[in-house]
Design a protein around this motif. Sequence first.
Motif, PDB file in Angstrom:
ATOM      1  N   GLU A   8     -17.100   1.760  -7.219  1.00  0.00           N
ATOM      2  CA  GLU A   8     -16.085   0.893  -7.819  1.00  0.00           C
ATOM      3  C   GLU A   8     -14.700   1.509  -7.694  1.00  0.00           C
ATOM      4  O   GLU A   8     -13.696   0.797  -7.521  1.00  0.00           O
ATOM      5  CB  GLU A   8     -16.418   0.647  -9.294  1.00  0.00           C
ATOM      6  N   ALA A   9     -14.616   2.835  -7.771  1.00  0.00           N
ATOM      7  CA  ALA A   9     -13.321   3.507  -7.660  1.00  0.00           C
ATOM      8  C   ALA A   9     -12.676   3.224  -6.308  1.00  0.00           C
ATOM      9  O   ALA A   9     -11.458   3.008  -6.217  1.00  0.00           O
ATOM     10  CB  ALA A   9     -13.488   5.010  -7.860  1.00  0.00           C
ATOM     11  N   VAL A  10     -13.477   3.225  -5.249  1.00  0.00           N
ATOM     12  CA  VAL A  10     -12.952   2.932  -3.912  1.00  0.00           C
ATOM     13  C   VAL A  10     -12.437   1.496  -3.850  1.00  0.00           C
ATOM     14  O   VAL A  10     -11.331   1.231  -3.363  1.00  0.00           O
ATOM     15  CB  VAL A  10     -14.038   3.153  -2.835  1.00  0.00           C
ATOM     16  N   VAL A  16      -4.441  -1.341  -4.268  1.00  0.00           N
ATOM     17  CA  VAL A  16      -3.265  -0.465  -4.360  1.00  0.00           C
ATOM     18  C   VAL A  16      -2.727  -0.191  -2.959  1.00  0.00           C
ATOM     19  O   VAL A  16      -1.515  -0.263  -2.711  1.00  0.00           O
ATOM     20  CB  VAL A  16      -3.625   0.855  -5.064  1.00  0.00           C
ATOM     21  N   TYR A  17      -3.626   0.096  -2.028  1.00  0.00           N
ATOM     22  CA  TYR A  17      -3.210   0.294  -0.641  1.00  0.00           C
ATOM     23  C   TYR A  17      -2.562  -0.974  -0.095  1.00  0.00           C
ATOM     24  O   TYR A  17      -1.515  -0.923   0.564  1.00  0.00           O
ATOM     25  CB  TYR A  17      -4.408   0.657   0.242  1.00  0.00           C
ATOM     26  N   LEU A  18      -3.194  -2.106  -0.380  1.00  0.00           N
ATOM     27  CA  LEU A  18      -2.701  -3.379   0.160  1.00  0.00           C
ATOM     28  C   LEU A  18      -1.309  -3.698  -0.354  1.00  0.00           C
ATOM     29  O   LEU A  18      -0.450  -4.154   0.408  1.00  0.00           O
ATOM     30  CB  LEU A  18      -3.684  -4.500  -0.210  1.00  0.00           C
ATOM     31  N   ARG A  19      -1.077  -3.452  -1.624  1.00  0.00           N
ATOM     32  CA  ARG A  19       0.242  -3.746  -2.200  1.00  0.00           C
ATOM     33  C   ARG A  19       1.337  -2.935  -1.513  1.00  0.00           C
ATOM     34  O   ARG A  19       2.397  -3.479  -1.164  1.00  0.00           O
ATOM     35  CB  ARG A  19       0.225  -3.448  -3.708  1.00  0.00           C
ATOM     36  N   TYR A  20       1.084  -1.647  -1.291  1.00  0.00           N
ATOM     37  CA  TYR A  20       2.102  -0.825  -0.648  1.00  0.00           C
ATOM     38  C   TYR A  20       2.253  -1.181   0.828  1.00  0.00           C
ATOM     39  O   TYR A  20       3.370  -1.187   1.362  1.00  0.00           O
ATOM     40  CB  TYR A  20       1.765   0.653  -0.795  1.00  0.00           C
ATOM     41  N   LEU A  21       1.153  -1.498   1.493  1.00  0.00           N
ATOM     42  CA  LEU A  21       1.238  -1.915   2.886  1.00  0.00           C
ATOM     43  C   LEU A  21       2.067  -3.189   3.031  1.00  0.00           C
ATOM     44  O   LEU A  21       2.833  -3.342   3.989  1.00  0.00           O
ATOM     45  CB  LEU A  21      -0.167  -2.131   3.454  1.00  0.00           C
ATOM     46  N   LEU A  52     -10.982   4.429   3.463  1.00  0.00           N
ATOM     47  CA  LEU A  52     -10.887   3.462   4.559  1.00  0.00           C
ATOM     48  C   LEU A  52     -12.033   3.626   5.549  1.00  0.00           C
ATOM     49  O   LEU A  52     -12.510   2.642   6.130  1.00  0.00           O
ATOM     50  CB  LEU A  52      -9.538   3.594   5.261  1.00  0.00           C
ATOM     51  N   ALA A  53     -12.497   4.865   5.722  1.00  0.00           N
ATOM     52  CA  ALA A  53     -13.576   5.129   6.680  1.00  0.00           C
ATOM     53  C   ALA A  53     -14.897   4.483   6.262  1.00  0.00           C
ATOM     54  O   ALA A  53     -15.775   4.267   7.097  1.00  0.00           O
ATOM     55  CB  ALA A  53     -13.758   6.633   6.857  1.00  0.00           C
ATOM     56  N   TYR A  54     -15.043   4.156   4.972  1.00  0.00           N
ATOM     57  CA  TYR A  54     -16.250   3.449   4.528  1.00  0.00           C
ATOM     58  C   TYR A  54     -16.387   2.113   5.240  1.00  0.00           C
ATOM     59  O   TYR A  54     -17.488   1.585   5.410  1.00  0.00           O
ATOM     60  CB  TYR A  54     -16.206   3.189   3.016  1.00  0.00           C
ATOM     61  N   PHE A  55     -15.239   1.531   5.642  1.00  0.00           N
ATOM     62  CA  PHE A  55     -15.240   0.167   6.173  1.00  0.00           C
ATOM     63  C   PHE A  55     -14.964   0.097   7.672  1.00  0.00           C
ATOM     64  O   PHE A  55     -15.013  -0.972   8.264  1.00  0.00           O
ATOM     65  CB  PHE A  55     -14.188  -0.664   5.422  1.00  0.00           C
ATOM     66  N   GLY A  56     -14.638   1.227   8.291  1.00  0.00           N
ATOM     67  CA  GLY A  56     -14.392   1.217   9.723  1.00  0.00           C
ATOM     68  C   GLY A  56     -13.398   2.288  10.125  1.00  0.00           C
ATOM     69  O   GLY A  56     -12.879   3.026   9.291  1.00  0.00           O
ATOM     70  N   ASP A  57     -13.134   2.356  11.411  1.00  0.00           N
ATOM     71  CA  ASP A  57     -12.189   3.331  11.954  1.00  0.00           C
ATOM     72  C   ASP A  57     -10.885   2.608  12.245  1.00  0.00           C
ATOM     73  O   ASP A  57     -10.722   1.992  13.302  1.00  0.00           O
ATOM     74  CB  ASP A  57     -12.773   3.951  13.233  1.00  0.00           C
TER      75      ASP A  57
END
Length: 218
Positions: A8-10, A16-21, A52-57
């Motif tokens: 859940e933490a991930v 948070v990443y998406l907002r800054y991106l 991010l690596a959990y979902f792909g490279d």
Amino acid sequence: MKSDKISEAVVRRLPVYLRYLNELMQREVTTVSSQELGQRLDLNPAQIRKDLAYFGDFGRKGIGYDVSYLIEKIRHILKIDQQINVALVGAGNLGHALSNYNAYLKDNMKIVAIFDAYGPKIGNKINSLTVKPMEELTESVQKDNIRIGIITVPDTEAQNVADQLIESGIEAILNFAPTILKTPPHVRIHHADFTTDLLSLAYYLENGKDEEQDDNNE
């Protein structure tokens, strides 16, 4: 995507990443490194890369992440590359505030219906939405393909509202009522508890003073 269960933490860090991106995109920044993300978000760059690596490279060594591509991928991971309709139950002050915020949301997650059990509130307009009676909840959930419910009612009514949302077919609930709700395993629930957050802040205020005094005494 890795077959391991994602914590859940991930998942909570992804928005948070998406907002800054999105901020970077608005500034026409095309690439960003995990180091830059870590500095801005006060996170360990290695943690960001691992998340991010959990979902792909998605990154390129020596270059970093393509901002627009990573936005697209995170939106897909969070399933907000599709329309997700939300119902809000409770047209009080907090319900008004959340509905007003709804007008500024840029992602495909929208509050499309508002409900309340208090007669005088029914029929009132909040932005473009009309407050509906609870008797219309199930019909609206099915007709508008509503998948998430938000609860902003008093704690004494929250469990009853949660039960009605679940019976209507809601798959997930965001609960703002200051009480723990019981839901079946197939319904995901998150609690947004302002009181708990404020009380924990009080601890850190005093703890910060103690640490500062300890440093001065050394």
